[in-house]
Design an enzyme around this catalytic site. Structure first.
Site, PDB file in Angstrom:
ATOM      1  CE  LYS A  82      -3.869   2.059   2.631  1.00  0.00           C
ATOM      2  NZ  LYS A  82      -4.793   1.899   3.769  1.00  0.00           N
ATOM      3  CB  SER A 157      -8.182   3.912   2.918  1.00  0.00           C
ATOM      4  OG  SER A 157      -7.337   3.226   3.838  1.00  0.00           O
ATOM      5  CB  SER A 181      -8.603   0.997   5.670  1.00  0.00           C
ATOM      6  OG  SER A 181      -9.328   2.179   5.530  1.00  0.00           O
TER       7      SER A 181
HETATM    8  N1  GLN Z   1     -13.218   4.412   6.331  1.00  0.00           N
HETATM    9  C1  GLN Z   1     -12.627   4.872   7.565  1.00  0.00           C
HETATM   10  C2  GLN Z   1     -12.203   6.308   7.436  1.00  0.00           C
HETATM   11  O1  GLN Z   1     -12.417   6.872   6.402  1.00  0.00           O
HETATM   12  C3  GLN Z   1     -11.472   3.989   7.945  1.00  0.00           C
HETATM   13  C4  GLN Z   1     -10.223   4.306   7.217  1.00  0.00           C
HETATM   14  C5  GLN Z   1      -9.091   3.421   7.576  1.00  0.00           C
HETATM   15  O2  GLN Z   1      -9.252   2.396   8.210  1.00  0.00           O
HETATM   16  N2  GLN Z   1      -7.918   3.869   7.203  1.00  0.00           N
HETATM   17  O3  GLN Z   1     -11.685   6.881   8.351  1.00  0.00           O
END
Ligand code: GLN
Length: 490
Positions: A82, A157, A181
């Protein structure tokens, strides 16, 4: 589109065996991945950077190591990272214009560990900007598409990681999970994702979003693959003061152990009215498989869990507003042209470098931390966070693992939720609790609804990764949902 030649085995475990038996070389395997990536990039946009030349050089070195008898279990296995993990000499963008040209001078501990284990890096994966999002639509580099249906989001994400593994462009990928995410995109793309216990894996060199929640993990085809890769990236790191000083078990050693006598708790709050009926049905079918495997299933309650989304959306923005203050156009990152003075430099560099969602979080975070509102929002959220942790602790007094859905629905359409951040935030309603409590959690595929994958979530007590991985592995020995590949990528 004609699908490029498929990889010689569906899993990291299978590829590692093929390499060990000399059925193919790491160079051949890496070439096959690079061909699939080239074919997949226009349709999926899963990668931000492909490091083809360096990958082939690393693969040749892996082959040489094997020829001289110095190969480990993962030597020569290609993976992708990532783009939130710093990689020496390679662009690390975090999905943002702010870091679009940033070349890291060092490797994140996760990257270093997996490199030392012999894996070959294929490139860097697309993601929501600074890991803020649930659909991979906030990336400066454009949205990622779901290999099961390119009109749908892959989740976020870690959408690039999930899409790349689901389409078998890479056998496995690193990812991060602050509020879901890893698990949510794994669910939406029909593959396996693991977020380890907070502190199990070093955060050094992983660009910070919300430091008390961020945790590195993996997106893989199978739980066995996750068990193989988790060891080399885990463990104490003096460079991360929150990494825990406890020995890393061999996560593969307990795979296949019987589930006889294991008590699984069904979290009542996870089966709420927001859960899509078909998704709920797939999860119930998975529960039946666990019962056949000898597990005892009982209902448990975590009454404060419904407060996890509002709690998270105070804590995470607060920490993000502080972490992202360093991107000021002075030391690194985007700098505006010809600033008139210091304030102008800050304002325009940040205004130009960050996208809308990141700005929304920074403003929310600054607000909840401001003098007049700190007690009402931030302190209150910290208290609720404790209540949620206590709920989990109580539940683990009655059972060994918790089970529920990973996400309320299957993958939704690109653009569908962009105008309504609250609906978007509700995607993480079942995943955020584990982050607030620092617990390890996984998502594994458990079937389809309307042609799209459904994810099953397992949550364990702190440092119970081995137990959780085995429970996922036993399910995957009985089912083949994790081996399904979208037809365009088969
Ligand atoms: N969807 C969540 C957010 O936007 C979690 C993001 C994540 O786990 N990095 O904060």
């Amino acid at each position: 589109m004609t699908a490029p030649p498929s990889l010689p085995a569906p899993t990291v475990a299978g590829l590692a065996r093929g390499l060990a038996r000399g059925e193919y070389s790491s160079v051949e395997l890496t070439q096959a991945c690079l061909a699939r990536i080239a074919a997949g990039q226009p349709a999926l946009n899963a990668f931000v950077t492909v490091t083809g030349e360096a990958a082939l050089a690393a693969a040749a070195a892996a082959d040489a190591a094997r020829a001289s008898g110095r190969a480990g279990a993962l030597t020569g296995v290609p993976i992708a990272h990532k783009d939130i993990f710093c990689t020496e000499g390679v662009k690390t963008t975090c999905g943002s214009k702010m870091l679009a040209d940033f070349v890291s001078p060092y490797d994140a501990t996760v990257v270093k560990g997996l490199k030392a284990a012999g894996t070959v890096m294929l490139g860097k994966l697309n993601m929501d900007e600074f890991a803020m999002g649930s659909s991979n639509e906030t990336s400066f580099f454009g949205p990622v598409r779901n290999p099961w249906d390119p009109t749908k989001v892959p989740g976020g994400s870690s959408g690039g990681s999930a899409a790349a593994v689901a389409a078998r462009l890479a056998p496995a990928a690193t990812a991060t999970d602050t509020g879901g995410s890893i698990r949510q995109p794994a669910a939406l793309c029909g593959i396996t994702g693991i977020k380890p216990t907070y502190g199990r894996v070093s955060r050094y060199g992983m660009i910070a979003f919300a430091s008390s929640l961020d945790q590195a993990g993996l997106i893989t085809v199978s739980a066995e693959d996750a068990a193989l890769l988790l060891g080399p990236m885990s463990g104490f790191d003096p460079r991360d003061s929150t990494s825990v000083e406890s020995a890393v078990p061999d996560y593969t050693a307990t795979l296949g152990d019987s589930l006889e006598g294991l008590t699984i708790g069904l979290v009542r709050e996870f089966f709420d009215k927001g859960l899509d009926g078909d998704c709920g049905q797939r999860v119930r079918e998975a529960i039946a498989v666990y019962e056949e495997l000898g597990a005892k299933v009982r209902e448990v309650s975590c009454p404060n869990l419904p407060l996890s989304v509002p709690t998270y959306y105070v804590v995470a923005p607060a920490e993000c507003s502080s972490n992202l203050a360093r991107f000021d156009g002075v030391r690194f990152g985007h700098r505006c042209d010809s600033p008139r003075n210091l304030a102008d430099l800050y304002c325009r560099s940040r205004g130009e470098g960050f996208g809308a969602e990141v700005k929304r979080r920074i403003m929310t975070g600054t607000y909840v931390l401001s003098a007049g509102y700190f007690d009402a929002y931030y302190l209150k959220a910290q208290r609720v966070r404790q209540l949620i942790s206590a709920d989990f602790a109580r539940a683990f007094g009655e059972c060994d693992l918790l089970l529920g859905p990973t996400a309320p629905t299957t993958a939704f359409g690109i653009g569908e939720k962009n105008d309504d951040p609250i609906t978007m935030y509700l995607n993480d309603i079942y995943t955020i609790g584990a982050n607030l409590a620092g617990l390890p959690a996984m998502s594994i595929p458990c079937g389809f609804a309307g042609g799209l994958p459904v994810g099953l979530q397992l949550i364990g007590p702190h440092f119970s990764e081995a137990r959780m991985l085995n429970a996922a592995h036993r399910y995957q020995q009985e089912t083949d949902w994790h081996l399904r590949v979208p037809s365009a990528w088969a």
